[in-house]
Design an enzyme around this catalytic site. Structure first.
Site, PDB file in Angstrom:
ATOM      1  N   GLU A 130       0.834  -1.216   0.000  1.00  0.00           N
ATOM      2  CA  GLU A 130       0.000   0.000   0.000  1.00  0.00           C
ATOM      3  C   GLU A 130       0.867   1.263   0.000  1.00  0.00           C
ATOM      4  OE1 GLU A 130      -2.807  -0.396   3.259  1.00  0.00           O
ATOM      5  OE2 GLU A 130      -4.153  -1.538   1.983  1.00  0.00           O
ATOM      6  N   GLU A 170      -5.568  -8.185  -1.097  1.00  0.00           N
ATOM      7  CA  GLU A 170      -6.244  -8.007   0.194  1.00  0.00           C
ATOM      8  C   GLU A 170      -7.705  -7.683  -0.066  1.00  0.00           C
ATOM      9  OE1 GLU A 170      -4.701  -5.209   3.075  1.00  0.00           O
ATOM     10  OE2 GLU A 170      -2.636  -5.710   2.563  1.00  0.00           O
TER      11      GLU A 170
HETATM   12  C1  BGP Z   1      -4.432  -2.689   4.927  1.00  0.00           C
HETATM   13  C2  BGP Z   1      -3.098  -3.212   5.328  1.00  0.00           C
HETATM   14  C3  BGP Z   1      -3.115  -4.418   6.161  1.00  0.00           C
HETATM   15  C4  BGP Z   1      -4.371  -4.580   6.955  1.00  0.00           C
HETATM   16  C5  BGP Z   1      -5.655  -4.224   6.292  1.00  0.00           C
HETATM   17  C6  BGP Z   1      -6.888  -4.246   7.157  1.00  0.00           C
HETATM   18  O1  BGP Z   1      -4.409  -1.317   4.965  1.00  0.00           O
HETATM   19  O2  BGP Z   1      -2.242  -3.467   4.243  1.00  0.00           O
HETATM   20  O3  BGP Z   1      -1.908  -4.483   6.863  1.00  0.00           O
HETATM   21  O4  BGP Z   1      -4.304  -4.805   8.238  1.00  0.00           O
HETATM   22  O5  BGP Z   1      -5.526  -2.983   5.700  1.00  0.00           O
HETATM   23  O6  BGP Z   1      -6.897  -3.150   7.989  1.00  0.00           O
HETATM   24  P1  BGP Z   1      -7.137  -3.242   9.545  1.00  0.00           P
HETATM   25  O7  BGP Z   1      -6.203  -4.276  10.050  1.00  0.00           O
HETATM   26  O8  BGP Z   1      -6.830  -1.900  10.059  1.00  0.00           O
HETATM   27  O9  BGP Z   1      -8.555  -3.621   9.694  1.00  0.00           O
END
Ligand code: BGP
Length: 477
Positions: free
Chosen positions: A179, A374
């Site tokens: 990201e 993701e």
């Molecule tokens: C993205 C990241 C991850 C992750 C995901 C979910 O921004 O690449 O590392 O954790 O989001 O977000 P969160 O864990 O804050 O719910």
């Protein structure tokens, strides 16, 4: 309708959110290790509050996380049972180089990831490796101020060289920075940046971005030289901005907000700063310090594919009153609440069609294969008396997103390499540091305060995803 032959189904994690063992076997301290749980998490992650060491009165979720460091065999076996074809994970830079640029790499760190990759291969699981997922070695933050300084580029390339040498025969798919556009929103997480008083924050962020872009381009070239046939991608926190209304001002603003994020990928995919970006920086008084060879470096280091995370679409309004109504929980990338969408418990709005739209926009823009690395929904789960966990909300979210992805591929012709859902096993949340915000299909017995047995168990979604993969996306039942 199914996905194409060889489609890479799987799941994704990040070292700091699952490994734990933060100071074992020679691992050095990393930026994420000093981001505490609680109200200071945001200010530290954004580089507004300086904390470069741990404080014994605070909780640091990365220190133990779900202890994948000691459970990886069990966890990978569960991934294999679900039928994974691919496991996206990240290497912790400070396991390889505890201070980021030590004279010699840490043998125990090298051995650990070799063993992880071999374990994946044993089950025919293709590793997809993120080289840098929100971690900058603390020693390099102290020495250079993180990615503010150009010397980070050499340190990163040296780290890449060690990875490619050690794992070139085991790993074909790589991502340079997770990201990368998060650098604008969480500068400490994204680039180890802590703002000093009086510093021009925009200048600092874009200069750091330039360094990461150079580092990424050099890593791509190096990978191609050292590992012919390797595939290296960039990674965007995606989600199209919708105009709140069809007022031209809203439409224009939505384009501008999209450009904030595409800025990085435009460079990584096309090999140069787009004209609008140059003009924008000029107007904002940002003067990048560059070297004559930079243009060529960027040109020669374009990525093979574009990967992205997608949780939600976003929405922009030029009307200050409406813009003030931010979506709860979407605080990292600010977005106006979209009245047509429902939201998760954490206020992340749910928009499966937005995924199809994002896939189409990204493919139109870059003409490169895409990879969804993701996607998922963070939710609270309840363990029943008999130990079972019923999570129809998670299945619903994933079903609709996978359906939208299938449409983008089959009906629109978007070339897509794979889909790795976020956190196939419960892990620590990046934004809040909670365990309670669970994405997994595998439950981990651990709560926000670190209490629990760490035992793993299968949720209903485990069996559901197993069937989806077994039928290559045909049976979403
Ligand atoms: C993205 C990241 C991850 C992750 C995901 C979910 O921004 O690449 O590392 O954790 O989001 O977000 P969160 O864990 O804050 O719910």
């Amino acid at each position: 309708m199914k996905m194409p032959e060889g489609f890479l189904w799987g799941g994704a994690t990040a070292a700091n959110q699952c490994e734990g063992a933060y100071n074992e076997d020679g691992r050095g301290l990393s930026s994420v290790d000093v981001v505490p749980f609680g109200p200071d998490r945001g200010p530290v992650a954004r580089g507004e509050l300086k904390m470069l060491a741990c404080d014994s009165r605070r909780i640091y979720p990365s220190h133990r996380a779900i202890d994948l460091y000691h459970h990886y065999k069990e966890d990978i076996a569960l991934f294999a049972e679900m039928g994974f074809k691919c496991y996206r994970m990240s290497v912790a830079w400070t396991r390889i180089f505890p201070h980021g640029d030590d004279a010699e790499p840490n043998a125990a760190g090298i051995a650990f990831y070799r063993s992880v990759f071999e374990e994946c291969r044993k089950y025919g699981i293709e590793p997809l490796v993120t080289i840098c997922h929100f971690d900058t070695p603390i020693a390099l933050i102290q020495k250079y101020g993180g990615w503010k300084d150009r010397r980070m580029v050499d340190a990163f390339v040296r780290y890449c060289r060690v990875l490619f040498e050690a794992y070139g025969s085991l790993v074909r798919y790589w991502l340079t920075f997770n990201e990368i556009n998060m650098l604008l929103h969480m500068p400490f997480m994204g680039a180890g940046i802590v703002f000093e008083p009086g510093e021009d924050r925009e200048q600092v962020k874009y200069q750091a971005a330039h360094h990461e872009l150079l580092a990424s381009a050099r890593a791509v070239r190096l990978a191609h030289q050292m590992m012919p046939g390797s595939m290296v991608g960039c990674m965007l926190a995606a989600g199209q901005f919708y105009p709140y209304t069809c007022a031209p001002q809203d439409v224009y603003l939505a384009m501008e907000r999209d450009r904030d994020n595409y800025f990085f990928i435009d460079v990584q995919a096309n090999g140069e700063y787009p004209l609008w970006a140059r003009k924008r920086m000029e107007r904002a008084g940002i003067a990048l310090q560059t070297e004559p060879e930079d243009a060529q470096t960027l040109r020669e280091g374009t990525v093979d594919f574009v990967s992205f995370s997608y949780y939600s679409s976003r929405c922009a309004s030029a009307d200050p009153e409406i813009a003030a109504r931010h979506a709860r929980g979407n605080a990292v990338v600010s977005s106006v609440v979209n009245p047509y969408l429902k939201a998760s418990e954490w206020g992340w709005q749910i928009d499966p069609l937005g995924l199809r739209l994002t896939l189409n926009v990204l493919y139109d823009r870059y003409r490169k294969p895409l990879f969804i690395v993701e996607n998922g929904m963070g939710a609270t789960d309840t363990v029943e008396a008999d130990g079972s966990i019923h999570d129809p909300y998670r299945i619903d979210y994933m079903r609709e997103h996978i359906r939208a992805m299938r449409d983008a591929v089959n009906l629109d012709g978007v070339p897509l390499l794979g889909y790795t859902c976020w956190g196939p096993i419960d892990i620590v949340s990046a934004s809040t540091g909670e365990m309670k915000k669970r994405y997994g299909m595998i439950y981990v017995d651990l709560d926000n305060d670190g209490a629990g047995t760490m035992a793993r168990s299968r949720k209903d979604s485990f069996y559901w995803y197993q069937k989806v993969i077994a039928t290559n996306g045909e049976d979403l039942g």
